[in-house]
Design a protein around this motif. Structure first.
Motif, PDB file in Angstrom:
ATOM      1  N   VAL A 276      34.225  49.947  48.603  1.00 54.18           N
ATOM      2  CA  VAL A 276      34.208  48.511  48.538  1.00 54.18           C
ATOM      3  C   VAL A 276      32.794  48.094  49.261  1.00 54.18           C
ATOM      4  O   VAL A 276      32.549  48.358  50.263  1.00 54.18           O
ATOM      5  N   TYR A 278      30.602  44.465  50.007  1.00 55.28           N
ATOM      6  CA  TYR A 278      30.454  42.882  50.185  1.00 55.28           C
ATOM      7  C   TYR A 278      29.326  42.637  49.610  1.00 55.28           C
ATOM      8  O   TYR A 278      28.237  42.813  50.013  1.00 55.28           O
ATOM      9  N   ARG A 281      24.035  37.762  50.707  1.00 55.05           N
ATOM     10  CA  ARG A 281      24.187  36.479  50.525  1.00 55.05           C
ATOM     11  C   ARG A 281      22.845  36.054  49.830  1.00 55.05           C
ATOM     12  O   ARG A 281      21.532  36.469  50.125  1.00 55.05           O
ATOM     13  N   PRO A 290      24.134  44.571  48.628  1.00 57.03           N
ATOM     14  CA  PRO A 290      25.397  44.448  49.166  1.00 57.03           C
ATOM     15  C   PRO A 290      25.572  45.328  50.295  1.00 57.03           C
ATOM     16  O   PRO A 290      24.977  46.349  50.655  1.00 57.03           O
ATOM     17  N   ALA A 293      31.296  48.495  52.998  1.00 55.22           N
ATOM     18  CA  ALA A 293      32.580  48.133  54.011  1.00 55.22           C
ATOM     19  C   ALA A 293      33.444  49.460  54.022  1.00 55.22           C
ATOM     20  O   ALA A 293      33.782  49.875  54.926  1.00 55.22           O
ATOM     21  N   THR A 319      39.635  46.033  55.059  1.00 51.80           N
ATOM     22  CA  THR A 319      38.817  45.958  53.629  1.00 51.80           C
ATOM     23  C   THR A 319      39.526  46.930  52.819  1.00 51.80           C
ATOM     24  O   THR A 319      40.158  46.624  51.473  1.00 51.80           O
ATOM     25  N   LEU A 328      40.567  42.774  46.710  1.00 56.64           N
ATOM     26  CA  LEU A 328      39.003  42.909  46.629  1.00 56.64           C
ATOM     27  C   LEU A 328      38.582  43.742  45.369  1.00 56.64           C
ATOM     28  O   LEU A 328      39.436  44.802  45.358  1.00 56.64           O
ATOM     29  N   SER A 331      33.957  48.512  44.458  1.00 57.84           N
ATOM     30  CA  SER A 331      32.339  48.887  43.993  1.00 57.84           C
ATOM     31  C   SER A 331      32.240  50.279  43.325  1.00 57.84           C
ATOM     32  O   SER A 331      31.479  50.488  42.722  1.00 57.84           O
TER      33      SER A 331
ATOM     34  N   GLU B 159      39.612  29.983  51.782  1.00 60.99           N
ATOM     35  CA  GLU B 159      39.655  31.029  52.394  1.00 60.99           C
ATOM     36  C   GLU B 159      40.911  31.422  53.441  1.00 60.99           C
ATOM     37  O   GLU B 159      40.890  32.481  54.041  1.00 60.99           O
TER      38      GLU B 159
END
Lengths: 525, 270
Positions: A276, A278, A281, A290, A293, A319, A328, A331, B159
């Protein structure tokens, strides 16, 4: 002579007394622990000692004396001069007790400028020396950093450094490590004790954790609803508590349950090399790298088995828990449920999986919709699969509420319940549809010791009765001992050790597991 | 609890009075509010004309009553339009995030850069002045503000763990949005809607002042106020009467909004 002398202290909130007739003393160089659960008045007492009661609370009577000087008789200016060199305070939440808009150096030097005659260069030298002492690497450069650039444990070290810079005679520590994970907790407390010993400071330690008391305090004072119920040297007091409440607190400490034999069966849910990440930004036109995690983790959970997923903050355990519920996206790798690949399912195809899996969150304050009545919250899962009449749903919800010990509270809104009751609601919501697999994400970490014990018992009983498989995500090894069949230890997004509970706890193979075990304070009884 | 009651009582009384006036005006007014009589211009209050007459000899009391219907109607419709558009945009950009949010956000920010009244003027120039034109123009002009507020609260609510819990239950995104996210935007939206109500009444009068308001001879409080300006010295009541009604109405709406917000909060309702 004792450094701090409190006699007949009374603290009032409006017409109600929240602390009554409390007397205690702290000797030079001694550590006294004020022990109690939420609402016992222990924090209010600490605030009253340093003269910083929050609005609404009033110091209504009694004497507080520091080194023979009655604090309540002092004019405010003299009292302010005493804060810092006389007594310093470390707060629970280093996230909020450091000013996020100021550099660390400026905040640390503030007290020195106020209470000493050192010039700017000397203040800076003192700060650097202190940061180095509390184990911050490259202290000179770090003086220019902001609080958000540090982890929780580092922030608490910095907080401690800025308080100890002024060499206070009394250090008040209000739940100083509650917000930290087990490993960091042990390090920060050890550091605090060391600094206090070097400077000859006394410590008033406010805590709800009996494990900390047994390891760090010389004497303990147990408080219940504003009154002292028992006081004495820490070790004998915990070994042979006299008062019923202290006995209840000690009894609430986790004990190892019997090892169970889980009948062999094909795995219910299985992660195969699951990763996984995240998303970073990004902006309008760029995509940031990315952040991984969880990295290529394989874990299978069998029907009816309770697996504890253990690790410090940032280990990726939460996570992984969410990813195994498809909350979630993965990936990489795949997730199998009942032998079928559900990694890429979505919409209606995912519904079967959703119906079979549930989650209990850590914070019951945020996991229940504050605008819904408890009965409606518990009835909501029964909307799916369609076909159950609304009246039946409500009846089933009421029955479920009764089963978790909340009969007759269906009309309440979450805010009218205590933390433990809310967590029971969250458990009722998770179990009302009879799931096959439940993830409990730090489900008891936010609760008081005696309440935690009851909620663990509830979860265990429900698990025995309904036979769901459970992934218990936690940093608290005490809970693991109590409830787990198998333990999985995670560090830096990978599984480092895995095995039956007794084997992992008694003969840990990996260094990280050993460090976790050493840091988790347990009463030897 | 005590403050809440007071809000409710005062706000309710003021709005009740204004609404009663409007309802009465639908059935009856002392005189025809649009009939002019140049021989009776600018009369002071009397038994015959309770609040006097205006510069065209029209009865002020009748025009105030008829104006209540138009002003309240236009303001309420405009606020509804602004809320409908703004909430939809705000929910979409706050909940979906990603490129939807980027595009809607960029458009929204551009619109927010114009003062609402200027935007409305531009839109009116295209649509042409009419009652529905004004409602649409002002509604569009104020929608970005609503969208901003809604998006902000959606961002913080999505959230919270109960939203994730709803997903874990298998609820669809739409259901989660409507059941668990939308209700939590009520408090800021109600406060915003009540102040919007005030802005719209004022904006409508400003538009009337520029000749782009509800077309004459229909009476609105705004255009009465605007046309009374040249006679401020001779007939002060011409401006004071509609001004006082606007003030009363705004106070009433705001108090009622506060009371409503408190009533909807389970922490106070329980």
């Amino acid at each position: 002579m004792s450094l701090l002398e409190v006699a007949g202290l009374r603290i009032a909130a409006g017409a109600r007394d929240i602390v009554r007739d409390l007397s205690f003393s702290v000797a030079e160089g001694e550590t006294l622990a004020l022990v109690g659960e939420s609402g016992s008045g222990k924090s209010a007492t600490a605030r009253a000692v340093i003269g910083l009661l929050p609005p609404g609370l009033r110091h209504a009577g009694g004497r507080i004396a520091l080194a023979g000087q009655d604090l309540s008789a002092l004019p405010p200016a003299t009292l302010r001069a005493l804060r810092g060199p006389g007594m310093g305070m470390v707060f629970q939440e280093p996230m909020t007790s450091l000013n996020p808009a100021q550099r660390i150096g400026a905040q640390m030097a503030e007290g020195l400028a106020l209470h000493t005659t050192l010039d700017a260069a000397a203040r800076k030298r003192a700060c650097i020396a202190m940061l180095e002492r509390v184990g911050i690497t490259d202290p000179e450069r770090r003086l220019l950093a902001y609080p958000h650039e540090f982890s929780g444990g580092m922030r608490q070290r910095i907080m401690l450094a800025s308080v100890m810079l002024l060499r206070p005679r009394l250090l008040i520590a209000d739940e100083p490590t509650t917000a930290l994970d087990t490993l960091t907790q042990a390090e920060v407390l050890a550091l605090m004790k060391e600094l206090a010993r070097e400077q000859g400071s006394s410590i008033l330690l406010i805590t709800h954790d009996l494990g900390l008391v047994s390891r760090h305090a010389d004497r303990a004072l147990v408080m219940q609803s504003g009154q002292a119920v028992e006081e004495g040297p820490a070790a004998p007091l915990l070994a042979a508590p006299r008062h019923a409440y202290t006995r209840a607190l000690v009894a609430a400490l986790p004990r190892r349950g019997p090892a169970r034999v889980i009948p062999p069966a094909p795995p219910l849910i299985e992660a195969r090399s699951l990763s996984v990440a995240y998303p970073g930004r990004g902006g309008w036109f760029r995509r940031a790298a990315p952040m991984p995690a969880v990295q290529s983790v394989s874990l299978s959970i069998h029907p009816g088995e309770v697996v504890a997923l253990v690790g410090g903050s940032g280990s990726g355990k939460t996570t992984l828990g969410r990813a195994m519920l498809r909350l979630l996206p993965a990936s990489g790798g795949s997730l199998l449920f009942g032998g079928q690949d559900v990694t890429a399912r979505s919409g209606p195809a995912l519904l079967d999986f959703r119906l079979a899996c549930q989650i209990v969150f850590q914070d019951p304050y945020s996991s229940l919709d504050p605008r819904m009545r408890v009965r409606d919250i518990v009835a909501e899962p029964l909307r799916l699969p369609a076909g159950m009449a609304p009246a039946d749903r409500l009846a089933r919800a009421e029955a479920m509420l009764a089963e978790v010990g909340l009969a007759g509270l269906g009309d309440r809104f979450p805010h009218a319940l205590s933390g433990g009751q809310r967590q029971r609601v969250a458990i009722a919501r998770a179990l009302v549809r009879n799931p096959a697999f439940v993830v409990a994400d730090e489900a008891v970490s936010a609760l008081d010791a005696t309440v935690r014990q009851q909620v663990i018992a509830l979860l265990r009983d429900q698990q025995r009765k309904r036979g769901f498989a459970c992934l218990f995500v936690t940093h608290d090894l005490g809970v693991v001992e109590e409830i787990a069949d198998r333990v999985v230890v995670m560090q830096h997004g990978r599984i480092v050790e895995e095995g039956p509970r007794d084997q992992v706890l008694d003969a840990p193979a990996h260094d990280y597991t050993r460090a976790l075990l050493a840091a988790s304070v347990r009463l030897q009884g | 609890m005590k403050r809440l009651r007071l809000n409710l009582v005062i706000g309710g009384t003021l709005m009740g009075a204004v609404l009663a006036l409007a309802v009465l005006a639908l059935a009856w007014t002392p005189y025809d509010p649009v009939r002019t009589n140049l021989r009776r211009r600018l009369r002071p209050p009397s038994a015959e004309y309770w609040l006097g007459t205006d510069e065209f000899g029209r009865d002020v009391a009748s025009r105030l009553m008829a104006g209540a219907v138009t002003s309240l109607g236009v303001a309420a419709a405009t606020v509804l339009v602004a809320l409908a558009i703004g909430i939809a945009i705000g929910l979409a950009s706050g909940f979906l995030r990603g490129w939807v949010d980027r595009v809607l956000g960029a458009v929204n920010d551009t619109l927010l850069a114009f003062p609402g009244i200027l935007l409305a003027l531009g839109l009116l120039a295209v649509i042409g002045p009419s009652r529905s034109g004004i409602v649409l123009a002002l509604g569009l002009a104020y929608a970005p503000t609503v969208a901003r507020v809604v998006r902000g609260s959606v961002l913080s609510i999505r959230e919270r763990e109960f939203v994730e819990a709803s997903r874990a239950l298998g609820n669809s995104e739409g259901y989660t949005l409507l059941r668990h996210v939308l209700p939590h935007t009520a408090a800021p939206v109600i406060v915003l809607a009540t102040s919007l109500f005030g802005w719209v009444i004022l904006s409508e009068s400003a538009l009337s002042f520029l000749g782009l308001g509800v077309p004459p001879p229909a009476a609105t409080w705004g255009n009465m106020l605007a046309s009374a300006r040249p006679f401020m010295a001779e007939a002060p009541l011409l401006s004071i009467a509609p001004g006082a009604l606007i003030a009363m109405c705004l106070l009433g709406v705001n108090l009622l909004g506060d009371a409503l917000r408190d009533l909807l909060d389970p922490r106070d309702g329980a």
